[in-house]
Design a protein around this motif. Structure first.
Motif, PDB file in Angstrom:
ATOM      1  N   ALA A  11       0.869  -1.116   0.184  1.00 32.96           N
ATOM      2  CA  ALA A  11      -0.069  -0.110   0.000  1.00 32.96           C
ATOM      3  C   ALA A  11       0.807   1.303  -0.081  1.00 32.96           C
ATOM      4  O   ALA A  11       0.252   2.429  -0.484  1.00 32.96           O
ATOM      5  N   SER A  12       2.124   1.057   0.625  1.00 33.45           N
ATOM      6  CA  SER A  12       2.924   2.241   0.506  1.00 33.45           C
ATOM      7  C   SER A  12       3.385   2.492  -0.821  1.00 33.45           C
ATOM      8  O   SER A  12       4.035   3.833  -0.760  1.00 33.45           O
ATOM      9  N   SER A  13       3.304   1.696  -1.578  1.00 37.16           N
ATOM     10  CA  SER A  13       3.748   2.189  -3.193  1.00 37.16           C
ATOM     11  C   SER A  13       2.799   3.102  -3.633  1.00 37.16           C
ATOM     12  O   SER A  13       3.035   3.702  -4.829  1.00 37.16           O
ATOM     13  N   LEU A  14       1.420   2.963  -3.168  1.00 38.66           N
ATOM     14  CA  LEU A  14       0.419   3.877  -3.869  1.00 38.66           C
ATOM     15  C   LEU A  14       0.281   5.149  -3.453  1.00 38.66           C
ATOM     16  O   LEU A  14      -0.225   6.034  -4.076  1.00 38.66           O
ATOM     17  N   ILE A  15       0.622   5.238  -2.135  1.00 42.30           N
ATOM     18  CA  ILE A  15       0.228   6.382  -1.518  1.00 42.30           C
ATOM     19  C   ILE A  15       1.102   7.788  -1.618  1.00 42.30           C
ATOM     20  O   ILE A  15       2.646   7.056  -2.205  1.00 42.30           O
ATOM     21  N   ALA A  16       0.928   8.871  -1.569  1.00 43.53           N
ATOM     22  CA  ALA A  16       2.005   9.913  -1.699  1.00 43.53           C
ATOM     23  C   ALA A  16       2.052  10.731  -0.631  1.00 43.53           C
ATOM     24  O   ALA A  16       0.971  10.627   0.174  1.00 43.53           O
ATOM     25  N   VAL A  17       2.942  11.517  -0.327  1.00 44.34           N
ATOM     26  CA  VAL A  17       3.116  12.575   0.812  1.00 44.34           C
ATOM     27  C   VAL A  17       1.812  13.376   0.503  1.00 44.34           C
ATOM     28  O   VAL A  17       1.567  13.873  -0.626  1.00 44.34           O
ATOM     29  N   GLY A  18       0.927  13.600   1.459  1.00 40.34           N
ATOM     30  CA  GLY A  18      -0.007  14.566   1.485  1.00 40.34           C
ATOM     31  C   GLY A  18      -1.387  13.481   1.725  1.00 40.34           C
ATOM     32  O   GLY A  18      -2.380  14.023   1.892  1.00 40.34           O
ATOM     33  N   ALA A  19      -1.245  12.226   1.283  1.00 44.59           N
ATOM     34  CA  ALA A  19      -2.335  11.061   1.538  1.00 44.59           C
ATOM     35  C   ALA A  19      -2.962  11.270   3.081  1.00 44.59           C
ATOM     36  O   ALA A  19      -2.078  11.247   3.958  1.00 44.59           O
ATOM     37  N   ASP A  20      -4.314  10.974   3.336  1.00 49.85           N
ATOM     38  CA  ASP A  20      -4.672  11.328   4.552  1.00 49.85           C
ATOM     39  C   ASP A  20      -5.050   9.737   4.752  1.00 49.85           C
ATOM     40  O   ASP A  20      -4.868   8.700   4.125  1.00 49.85           O
ATOM     41  N   GLN A  69      -7.076   7.637   2.593  1.00 52.37           N
ATOM     42  CA  GLN A  69      -6.464   7.345   1.515  1.00 52.37           C
ATOM     43  C   GLN A  69      -5.549   6.030   1.656  1.00 52.37           C
ATOM     44  O   GLN A  69      -5.449   5.294   0.824  1.00 52.37           O
ATOM     45  N   ILE A  70      -4.945   5.950   2.921  1.00 50.35           N
ATOM     46  CA  ILE A  70      -3.985   4.839   3.379  1.00 50.35           C
ATOM     47  C   ILE A  70      -4.861   3.851   3.369  1.00 50.35           C
ATOM     48  O   ILE A  70      -4.444   2.518   2.992  1.00 50.35           O
TER      49      ILE A  70
END
Lengths: 296, 501
Positions: free
Chosen positions: A11-20, A23-24
């Motif tokens: 899942a960490s590969s899908l999120i970007a900085v700013g994800a709440d 979204q996680i």
């Protein structure tokens, strides 16, 4: 299963900085990392039973399709390198054995020893520096965008990677061929053949080659499988979109479906190569066929 | 890894200014080939093709403004301009936006652009499963209505002065499109030709484009996993341009070589030593200020980037409207750093672990910082982690003491207004300023409030802002017209010209 013990989360590969937080949670649902490990494993195995390798967590496309696309790079690369290595190693190995008392026989033997010690990525970097950056004969890396639609461009792009693998592979192969030939040279049947009037070359080609080939073929099978798996290093140096770079990326991203798919297909291919080597050995050496008649 | 100390190229600055001025004009006075294919080399392959599905920064580089367009666009100069919107009106209370769409726009599939597509596209971004980085900025959207084919009305729960800016990252997608993770249907000047995963992605000129046709026939983005291979490709003519050079060492190959142009533009990428501000000793302002003063950032930047890059005193780069020069707030001063530590009750120093991404430049930066902090008695242990682990351990679990990271976005000071963000900076005044700035009636008011927030985070040394990355583009000399700033990792390809061949 062990792969799952790696720290990290697909899942960490899908999120970007700013994800709440929402979204996680959505990312974890999507990749199924919120499910128990056992359940994830059952999903994989049941998919496999249906010849379904699943869908990538990250690109969300079919794992099988991507593996197939990658094989169009890795398989030709491996086979070309393998053939080139055989073409280099077999004659040189025989010469090194037969002429071991001459300076060139010794030289071949020594150089091959050096070849074994050189790491494959270093050979790649040297070839790039020489043939791509300096002389500009071959591209420094990459695969033509159109793929096999333009075979000439593909061969051109694969030339340096092929040469890289072939150089390193032929070094070790040469040692085996030389050892096998030396064995044959010291054998009774060769002496007998010569005593019965065969010329040295004729005896070697007629009786020696076949006998010497048996151990070499089994080594060839192993070498081919190793090259196939080891292509990852060369693919990285030359930025080739092959199976190895797919595995590497999948590991970085913790993309388990891709990882499992590549490992499954690679294992399958290695087993098939081993099987093929066994069959070839039986064709060469009738004694292995389980019949009583031998012709050696 | 060894530390390349003081590899300053003295003439770099002067030479750079000269090329920077020359580059945007046609090279060599030769005629540009209108059908030339521009070959771009990048280190950022998209993970998939949908920016609401965790595609990564690579998709912005490839698709933003090229394949997909928004209602608005952030230009390379940093202004927000109308694209698919022809006019728009804001109600008196600032809560209702009425957008009139441009007429005669078609998608690559041939379908006309309608208000339904716009509604569909915005809803995709704010949907529960969306991974869009703009989702939280669009949280004030209450309702979207397609009034007729060309009119969209957006109703907000509170004022949002950045709505047009945020909408510039909402791709307008055909509402009939499917499988957007592996295909595309936008309104941009290029359509997706083919994506060969792990290798390259090509775009072809879209002949029915509503606006000015691109100055080239198409684009091929070739993806590399490491900078050396990328440089070799440019050197050997396999690619035409590198939009963001990431290996300082390679610049020597291109500088002063008439075959290449090197430009330095404005960057929004900030290199940080971010603390977990929730925990001791980093919850102590004096400790943070001491650590800010203990590091000779000028020397750090110089040792990594030679003559390139910019020092910043806070999280705000010069292209953000609320930038002020704050480099003097905590200048390099080991003496006062020691005094501040003493005052904070850490006169004997302390020990902490910094989680450091295992890719460049973080390990080198970590070594430099480790040496600097040792001078004031602080021991820093370096723990290398992968990018994936960074998101797992630090971003999701917030289980860390300090970390190195680069933050790439424009206007991202808002992270300091969110106490749940990974670094956990929690200052009621800053939170209020950032929230009320978004609800401002005028841009001036917004700028004033964010400037104030900017000053406070700098005074409190909320994080340790080491430097602003340089934004360096290197191209072959026959290529011109490319964006030099690359804000938010965009790279508009439509004005790029290539002569000869």
């Amino acid at each position: 299963m062990l792969l799952r013990l790696l720290p990290g989360d697909p899942a960490s590969s899908l999120i970007a900085v700013g994800a709440d937080a929402e979204q996680i949670a959505a990312a974890r649902r999507q990749v199924g990392s919120d499910l128990p490990l056992f359940q994830q494993f059952i999903q994989f195995v049941s998919g496999l039973a249906r010849f379904d390798l699943g869908t990538s967590f990250i690109s969300r496309t079919s794992v099988a399709d991507e593996i197939f696309a990658r094989l169009t790079v890795t398989v030709p690369l491996t086979l070309m390198a393998f053939c080139l290595a055989v073409v280099i190693a077999v004659p040189l190995g025989i010469i090194a054995a037969v002429k071991s008392d001459k300076w060139y026989g010794a030289a071949i033997s020594t150089i091959s020893q050096l070849g074994i010690a050189i790491p494959v990525f270093w050979v790649g970097i040297l070839l790039v520096a020489m043939f791509a950056v300096n002389f500009r004969i071959f591209p420094s890396g990459g695969f033509p965008h159109g793929g096999w639609a333009n075979p000439g461009a593909v061969i051109h792009a694969l030339a340096l990677p092929t040469l890289t693998i072939a150089i390193v592979m032929s070094a070790s192969l040469l040692r085996y061929v030389r050892a096998a030939t030396l064995d044959v040279l010291g054998s009774d049947y060769l002496r007998t053949a010569r005593a019965m009037g065969s010329g040295f070359t004729e005896a070697l080609l007629r009786h020696g080659l076949r006998n010497g080939a048996v151990p070499v073929v089994s080594i060839l099978g192993i070498e081919l499988a190793t090259t196939f798996l080891g292509a990852v290093v060369v693919e990285r140096v030359f930025t080739l979109p092959g199976l190895g770079s797919m595995l590497l990326l999948a590991i970085e991203q913790r993309d388990y479906p891709n990882m499992q798919g590549v490992l499954f297909i690679s294992t399958l291919i290695v087993l098939l190569v081993g099987f093929a080597a066994d069959i070839i050995q039986r064709l060469i050496d009738p004694r292995l066929r389980g019949t009583r008649r031998g012709d050696a | 890894m060894s530390l390349p100390l003081l590899t300053k190229k003295v003439l770099a600055g002067a030479a750079l200014t000269a090329v920077a001025v020359a580059a945007p004009f046609a090279a060599f006075g030769q005629d540009a080939n209108p059908d030339a294919i521009i070959r771009i080399g990048s280190l950022y392959e998209p993970q998939n093709l949908d920016n609401t599905a965790g595609a990564g920064q690579g998709i912005t580089e490839a698709f933003n403004g090229n394949v997909y367009e928004g209602l608005f666009r952030l230009t390379d100069a940093g202004d927000v301009e109308d694209v698919l919107v022809e006019t728009y009106e804001i109600s008196e209370n600032g809560l209702t936006y009425t957008f009139t769409l441009r007429d005669g726009v078609t998608f690559h599939s041939g379908d006309p652009l309608t208000a339904q597509d716009v509604k569909f596209s915005i809803e995709r971004v704010i949907a529960p499963e969306s991974q869009s980085s703009r989702k939280s900025s669009l949280a004030t959207i209450e309702n979207i209505e397609a009034v007729d084919d060309r009119t969209v009305v957006i109703t907000l729960s509170q004022r949002s002065i950045s709505l047009p800016y945020n909408l510039s990252y909402v791709w307008i997608v055909n509402d009939a499109a499917t499988e957007l993770t592996s295909s595309a249907d936008g309104t941009g000047p290029y359509r997706l030709d083919e994506w060969r995963r792990g290798s390259s992605l090509s775009l072809t000129r879209f002949d029915d484009y509503w606006g000015q046709a691109p100055a080239n026939g198409g684009v091929v983005l070739t993806y590399f996993t490491e900078a050396t291979a990328q440089n070799n490709a440019l050197l050997t003519g396999a690619i035409d341009i590198i939009p963001a050079v990431q290996s300082p060492d390679s610049l020597a190959l291109f500088e002063g070589n008439p075959e290449f142009n090197v430009t330095e533009g404005a960057s929004t990428t900030k290199q940080l030593l971010a603390y977990n501000d929730r925990i001791e000793p980093f919850s102590n302002v004096n400790v943070r200020k001491a650590l800010a003063r203990a590091i000779n950032k000028e020397r750090l930047l110089d040792s990594i980037w030679g003559g390139y890059g910019t020092l910043i005193g806070s999280f705000v780069p010069p292209t953000d409207p609320w930038y002020v020069d704050l480099t003097d707030v905590d200048p390099y001063d080991p003496e006062s750093a020691r005094a501040l530590l003493e005052e904070a009750g850490y006169g004997e120093g302390f020990r902490f672990t910094v989680d450091t991404p295992n890719y460049d430049p973080h390990p080198i930066v970590a070594q430099f910082v480790q040496n600097e902090l040792a001078q004031i008695g602080v021991t820093m242990d370096i723990n290398l982690i992968t990018a994936n682990e960074w998101y797992t351990k630090i971003y999701q679990a917030q289980d860390f003491e300090a970390t190195f990271q680069e933050h790439v976005n424009h206007r991202d000071i808002v992270f300091y207004g969110n106490p749940n963000f990974y670094w956990g900076y929690d200052n009621a005044e800053v939170i209020a300023l950032i929230a009320s700035a978004e609800a401002s009636e005028t841009v001036d008011e917004q700028v004033e409030k964010l400037t104030q927030a900017n000053r406070i985070i700098a005074e409190e040394a909320a994080s340790n802002w080491l430097y602003l990355y340089p934004q360096i583009v290197v191209s072959r000399a026959n290529v011109s017209g490319y964006p030099i700033n690359g804000l938010n990792s965009q790279f508009f390809a439509y004005d790029i010209e290539k002569s000869g061949q």
